[in-house]
Design an enzyme around this catalytic site. Structure first.
Site, PDB file in Angstrom:
ATOM      1  N   SER A   1       0.806  -1.231   0.000  1.00 37.00           N
ATOM      2  CA  SER A   1       0.000   0.000   0.000  1.00 37.00           C
ATOM      3  C   SER A   1       0.837   1.279   0.000  1.00 37.00           C
ATOM      4  O   SER A   1       0.492   2.230  -0.716  1.00 37.00           O
ATOM      5  CB  SER A   1      -0.965  -0.002   1.179  1.00 37.00           C
TER       6      SER A   1
ATOM      7  N   THR B   1      -5.713  -3.323   8.545  1.00 37.40           N
ATOM      8  CA  THR B   1      -5.578  -4.684   8.052  1.00 37.40           C
ATOM      9  C   THR B   1      -5.427  -5.663   9.219  1.00 37.40           C
ATOM     10  O   THR B   1      -5.600  -5.291  10.380  1.00 37.40           O
ATOM     11  CB  THR B   1      -4.434  -4.751   6.990  1.00 37.40           C
TER      12      THR B   1
ATOM     13  N   LYS C   1      -9.345  -5.593  11.818  1.00 30.33           N
ATOM     14  CA  LYS C   1     -10.527  -5.142  11.074  1.00 30.33           C
ATOM     15  C   LYS C   1     -11.827  -5.196  11.883  1.00 30.33           C
ATOM     16  O   LYS C   1     -12.748  -4.438  11.616  1.00 30.33           O
ATOM     17  CB  LYS C   1     -10.700  -5.973   9.801  1.00 30.33           C
TER      18      LYS C   1
ATOM     19  N   ASN D   1     -12.047  -1.604   7.154  1.00 32.30           N
ATOM     20  CA  ASN D   1     -10.665  -1.598   6.661  1.00 32.30           C
ATOM     21  C   ASN D   1     -10.239  -0.210   6.197  1.00 32.30           C
ATOM     22  O   ASN D   1      -9.157  -0.051   5.643  1.00 32.30           O
ATOM     23  CB  ASN D   1     -10.473  -2.630   5.535  1.00 32.30           C
TER      24      ASN D   1
ATOM     25  N   ASP E   1     -13.400  -3.335   1.048  1.00 36.49           N
ATOM     26  CA  ASP E   1     -13.280  -4.669   0.414  1.00 36.49           C
ATOM     27  C   ASP E   1     -14.565  -5.009  -0.330  1.00 36.49           C
ATOM     28  O   ASP E   1     -14.550  -5.563  -1.425  1.00 36.49           O
ATOM     29  CB  ASP E   1     -13.040  -5.757   1.468  1.00 36.49           C
TER      30      ASP E   1
ATOM     31  N   GLY F   1     -14.689 -19.994   1.019  1.00 32.41           N
ATOM     32  CA  GLY F   1     -14.149 -19.375   2.230  1.00 32.41           C
ATOM     33  C   GLY F   1     -15.283 -18.763   3.038  1.00 32.41           C
ATOM     34  O   GLY F   1     -16.360 -18.461   2.497  1.00 32.41           O
TER      35      GLY F   1
ATOM     36  N   ALA G   1     -12.969 -11.789   4.528  1.00 34.62           N
ATOM     37  CA  ALA G   1     -13.037 -11.391   3.119  1.00 34.62           C
ATOM     38  C   ALA G   1     -14.311 -11.932   2.477  1.00 34.62           C
ATOM     39  O   ALA G   1     -14.984 -11.241   1.723  1.00 34.62           O
ATOM     40  CB  ALA G   1     -11.803 -11.891   2.374  1.00 34.62           C
TER      41      ALA G   1
ATOM     42  N   GLY H   1      -6.111 -11.234  -8.326  1.00 33.13           N
ATOM     43  CA  GLY H   1      -6.221 -10.576  -7.025  1.00 33.13           C
ATOM     44  C   GLY H   1      -5.906  -9.090  -7.031  1.00 33.13           C
ATOM     45  O   GLY H   1      -6.263  -8.385  -6.087  1.00 33.13           O
TER      46      GLY H   1
HETATM   47  P1  ATR Z   1      -9.880 -13.513   5.901  1.00 27.39           P
HETATM   48  O1  ATR Z   1     -10.301 -12.543   6.953  1.00 27.39           O
HETATM   49  O2  ATR Z   1      -8.699 -13.048   5.094  1.00 27.39           O
HETATM   50  O3  ATR Z   1     -11.005 -13.953   5.030  1.00 27.39           O
HETATM   51  P2  ATR Z   1      -9.932 -15.721   7.755  1.00 27.39           P
HETATM   52  O4  ATR Z   1     -10.970 -15.006   8.532  1.00 27.39           O
HETATM   53  O5  ATR Z   1      -8.791 -16.331   8.484  1.00 27.39           O
HETATM   54  O6  ATR Z   1      -9.278 -14.786   6.658  1.00 27.39           O
HETATM   55  O7  ATR Z   1     -10.689 -16.832   6.885  1.00 27.39           O
HETATM   56  C1  ATR Z   1     -10.015 -17.735   6.134  1.00 27.39           C
HETATM   57  C2  ATR Z   1     -11.005 -18.616   5.364  1.00 27.39           C
HETATM   58  O8  ATR Z   1     -10.226 -19.396   4.469  1.00 27.39           O
HETATM   59  C3  ATR Z   1     -11.761 -19.591   6.217  1.00 27.39           C
HETATM   60  O9  ATR Z   1     -13.046 -19.794   5.663  1.00 27.39           O
HETATM   61  C4  ATR Z   1     -10.940 -20.875   6.083  1.00 27.39           C
HETATM   62  O10 ATR Z   1     -11.680 -22.072   6.189  1.00 27.39           O
HETATM   63  P3  ATR Z   1     -12.120 -22.688   7.618  1.00 27.39           P
HETATM   64  O11 ATR Z   1     -13.411 -21.995   7.999  1.00 27.39           O
HETATM   65  O12 ATR Z   1     -12.289 -24.125   7.325  1.00 27.39           O
HETATM   66  O13 ATR Z   1     -10.987 -22.400   8.558  1.00 27.39           O
HETATM   67  C5  ATR Z   1     -10.457 -20.767   4.669  1.00 27.39           C
HETATM   68  N1  ATR Z   1      -9.206 -21.523   4.481  1.00 27.39           N
HETATM   69  C6  ATR Z   1      -7.984 -21.158   4.936  1.00 27.39           C
HETATM   70  N2  ATR Z   1      -7.071 -22.081   4.567  1.00 27.39           N
HETATM   71  C7  ATR Z   1      -7.728 -23.030   3.865  1.00 27.39           C
HETATM   72  C8  ATR Z   1      -7.343 -24.243   3.207  1.00 27.39           C
HETATM   73  N3  ATR Z   1      -6.060 -24.666   3.194  1.00 27.39           N
HETATM   74  N4  ATR Z   1      -8.301 -24.961   2.574  1.00 27.39           N
HETATM   75  C9  ATR Z   1      -9.590 -24.546   2.568  1.00 27.39           C
HETATM   76  N5  ATR Z   1     -10.019 -23.413   3.174  1.00 27.39           N
HETATM   77  C10 ATR Z   1      -9.103 -22.663   3.815  1.00 27.39           C
END
Ligand code: ATR
Length: 276
Positions: A21, A64, A68, A89, A104, A127, A131, A235
């Protein structure tokens, strides 16, 4: 040229030493002739960071990981979108009144709407973290049909319920009956560049695939999607559009998007020069 009238902007997080950034925003200020400077502050207690904004008159901040959500307790006002998402954010300091936004959400919608309409589309998000919540909220605001796909069932079900979306555990994914697939987890991020969240055999050419991972720029998911004939969004798109929203909020002038994008591409191509 920094002088007594220069306005200070910052990213606050922990860690922040690899943040792209500062390079991006300082080039944007230079390009537009804005008298601003953007720095990175490693902040452990976000309440202290917010106090510093007040006492030093820091004009705006990008917030970040991991602050957040916890920053909500320290702000004076919340934009309704940030309130609905429960995460901030972006902060602007209006003469001592600190207001939080979530760029975001808007950044993801702008990145998608550069390419396609969202109304009525079947959208899947992989996910269930912060995010996914922000992007899902933006996608739902465009009246698309949303499905959350996640590894941990309880997390996925909880987010799906909050967003009025469907839920599929990732282990039960047998096909991708969607128009748009958005990956919001960290699968495939450096150094795990050979990993993808979905088997390549499930990708069909009619799906628009977006990955919010930008290191590497072309993730395994995006390579597989290209090979399957899909349109892709990398991204950088969301990162730039969410930053453009911040720039516009802070300066009240249009963001120089092309310059911001080029500065990020240069920084990603020259990591030793710009990341440390
Ligand atoms: P962010 O705020 O950047 O979205 P986060 O809150 O840590 O990060 O969320 C990460 C997400 O990525 C979660 O949904 C996580 O799945 P889980 O709910 O099962 O933990 C998902 N994630 C992270 N690593 C992963 C992996 N190797 N395979 C599948 N899902 C993954």
């Amino acid at each position: 040229m920094i002088d007594a009238a220069t306005q200070v902007f910052a990213v606050m997080g922990n860690p922040v030493n690899h943040s792209l950034s500062p390079v991006m925003f300082n080039q944007a200020f230079a390009e537009t002739g804005s008298n601003g400077v953007y720095v990175a502050f490693q902040v452990t207690a976000i309440g202290d960071g917010v106090s510093a904004m007040r006492s030093l008159g820091i004009k705006g901040a990008s917030i970040t990981i991991p602050h957040k959500v916890s920053i909500l307790d320290f702000l004076d006002e919340l934009d309704p979108i940030a309130k609905r998402i429960g995460a901030v954010n972006t902060v602007i300091n209006h003469e001592g009144c600190l207001k939080g936004y979530n760029s975001d959400c808007l950044g993801a919608v702008r990145a998608l709407e550069e390419i396609t309409r969202l109304e009525g589309k079947r959208v899947a998000i992989i996910g269930a973290g912060g995010a996914a919540r922000a992007i899902g909220s933006g996608v739902k605001s465009r009246r698309s049909e949303l499905t959350i796909i996640n590894r941990t069932v309880s997390n996925g079900e909880k987010l799906a319920a909050a967003l009025e979306a469907n839920f599929i555990p990732i282990s039960e994914l047998r096909s991708l009956p969607f128009d748009i697939l958005i990956h919001t987890a960290s699968v495939g991020m450096t150094p795990h560049i050979h990993q993808s969240p979905v088997p390549d055999a499930l990708l069909t050419p009619d799906i628009l695939v977006m990955d919010i991972v930008y290191a590497p720029l072309k993730t395994r998911l995006l390579k597989d999607a290209e090979n399957a004939g899909c349109q892709t969004i990398n991204g950088l798109a969301m990162f730039i559009h969410q930053a453009a929203f911040q720039f516009e909020l802070w300066t009240q002038s249009p963001a120089p998007i092309a310059v911001m994008k080029q500065s990020l591409i240069d920084a990603l191509n020259n990591p030793r020069k710009n990341h440390s």
